[in-house]
Scaffold this active site. Structure first.
Site, PDB file in Angstrom:
ATOM      1  N   ASP A   1       0.827  -1.218   0.000  1.00 31.03           N
ATOM      2  CA  ASP A   1       0.000   0.000   0.000  1.00 31.03           C
ATOM      3  C   ASP A   1       0.857   1.263   0.000  1.00 31.03           C
ATOM      4  OD1 ASP A   1       0.974  -0.133   2.610  1.00 31.03           O
ATOM      5  OD2 ASP A   1      -0.976   0.033   3.587  1.00 31.03           O
TER       6      ASP A   1
ATOM      7  N   TYR B  49      12.048   2.710  -1.061  1.00 33.48           N
ATOM      8  CA  TYR B  49      11.377   1.401  -1.095  1.00 33.48           C
ATOM      9  C   TYR B  49      10.076   1.481  -1.879  1.00 33.48           C
ATOM     10  CZ  TYR B  49       8.154  -2.250   0.478  1.00 33.48           C
ATOM     11  OH  TYR B  49       7.214  -3.246   0.504  1.00 33.48           O
TER      12      TYR B  49
END
Ligand code: NAD
Ligand code: DAU
Length: 349
Positions: free
Chosen positions: A131, A155
């Site tokens: 998410d 990331y």
């Protein structure tokens, strides 16, 4: 059916491998993992001897190796979980995240397209994503499948890039794909650099509990076995080309979660109530720290019938109990002895 699971020796991957190996004795499950610091074959000790399971050590960033693997083995499906997954490490060393998460995914996509050669009947490339690609929420609203991408850490940027590549291969080459974007997982076998196992370990060993900033950041916690179950459902019933958001409908401020863990641990360790909370230490915030994640999992619930199952406190207690009962697992990880385990188990095969 022969399935390739990448990153199957990691936290979520090991739960996915276990579920598939046990639930589908007629499938061949091939676990490809580099065994980075986060990969641990001890996570799969209970199923490693099953006849429908095979482990291959290898690096998804090695193009030739991946291409050769897809020539040697004919896969019907790929469940791609291998990744560099820790936000803090991506801040101190972004390059590994781009190489593994972007180039590694590209290599797998190319190998799948080459192997399947346009005959995609019964084939599927499934990318397990996060998410975090959607960025950060304020106090209101939730992420869903229509939320625009807005990644804010190295990331999450690398995961967003890999999501885009997977969709591009669907549109350009017709590759059958599904993508899921999931919220924070917790449960057994999680590497103790992530919040929950790190706090459990530190409470147990009476070390300071480093809460970033004021502990106001919010995460939506999902039990890892619920995630593995969702992955099984999406792999078998998800529609080609679709995205599904997966979440726990279970938002917690970090500081409240750490207090809950302290309470559970006081009880388990026979400490006076409030003792462990005395270890809480507020430390410098994570750079670019996303404030809040929350998932609206309506689509997967209504289209595929999946929803998270049990009450959070029970599952958190179960998680704490697992770490307390598996001290050796933690010691091996922190001492690096699991690598010796791998050599002992596999060098003469
Ligand atoms: P993890 O770090 O525990 O495990 C990653 C695994 O990938 C390890 O076994 C590691 O050895 C392997 N790996 C890393 N680089 C590799 C390479 N180059 N070649 C082959 N294998 C390699 O991660 P996790 O928490 O289990 O996450 C798994 C996947 O799920 C990731 O793609 C992550 O982005 C995604 N995800 C994680 C969460 C979460 O809360 N942990 C939530 C949503 C999505
Ligand atoms: O949302 C899904 C993501 O959840 C996954 O894609 C990632 O792979 C996974 O690592 C996780 O990312 P987070 O950054 O949210 O998880 P982490 O456990 O590192 O941190 C959770 C929260 O706790 C976050 O707000 C930072 C905070 N934190 C973390 C650590 C390690 C602390 O306050 N102290 C800590 O020591």
């Amino acid at each position: 059916m022969k399935l390739l699971v990448t990153g199957g020796a990691g936290f979520i991957g090991s739960h996915v491998v276990r579920l598939l190996v046990n639930k589908y004795p007629n499938y061949e499950i091939v676990n490809l993992d580099k065994l980075t610091y986060a990969g641990n074959l001890e996570n799969l000790k209970d199923i490693e001897k099953n006849p429908n399971y095979k482990f291959i050590q290898g690096d998804i960033t090695d193009k030739q190796f991946i291409s050769d693997l897809f020539v040697a083995e004919t896969f019907d499906g790929v469940l791609h979980l291998a990744a560099e997954s820790h936000v803090d490490r991506s801040i101190s060393g972004p390059e590994a995240f781009v190489i593994t998460n972007v180039i590694g995914t590209l290599n797998l996509l190319n190998a799948a397209v080459q192997q399947w050669k346009g005959d995609y009947t019964g084939k599927l490339f499934y990318h397990i994503s996060t998410d975090e690609v959607f960025g950060s929420l304020g106090q209101e609203g939730k992420f869903d499948e229509n939320t625009s991408y807005d990644p804010r850490s190295p990331y999450s940027s690398s995961k967003a890039s890999s999501d885009h590549l997977v969709r591009a291969y669907h549109h350009t080459y017709g590759l059958p794909i599904v993508i899921t974007n999931c919220s924070n997982n917790y449960g057994s076998h999680q590497f103790p650099e992530k919040l929950i196992p790190l706090m459990i370990h530190n409470i147990k060993t009476n070390r300071p509990l480093p809460v970033y900033g004021k502990g106001e950041n919010i995460r939506d916690w999902l039990w890892v076995e619920d995630h593995a179950r969702a992955i099984d459902v999406v792999f078998h019933q998800g529609k080609n080309g679709e995205t599904y958001c997966i979440g726990g409908n279970n938002e917690w401020k970090n500081i409240d979660l750490v207090h809950l863990l302290c309470e559970i641990m006081d009880d388990r360790l026979g400490r006076e109530k409030g003792t462990s909370a005395g270890l809480i230490t507020f430390v410098k915030d994570r750079a670019g720290h996303d404030l809040r994640y929350a998932i609206d999992a309506t689509k997967i619930k209504f289209e595929l019938g999946w929803e998270p199952t049990q009450p959070f406190r029970d599952l958190l207690e179960k998680t704490v109990d697992w770490y307390l009962a598996n001290e050796e697992w933690l010691e091996h990880i922190t001492s690096g002895a699991y690598r010796n385990y791998y050599i002992d188990q596999y060098q003469n095969r």
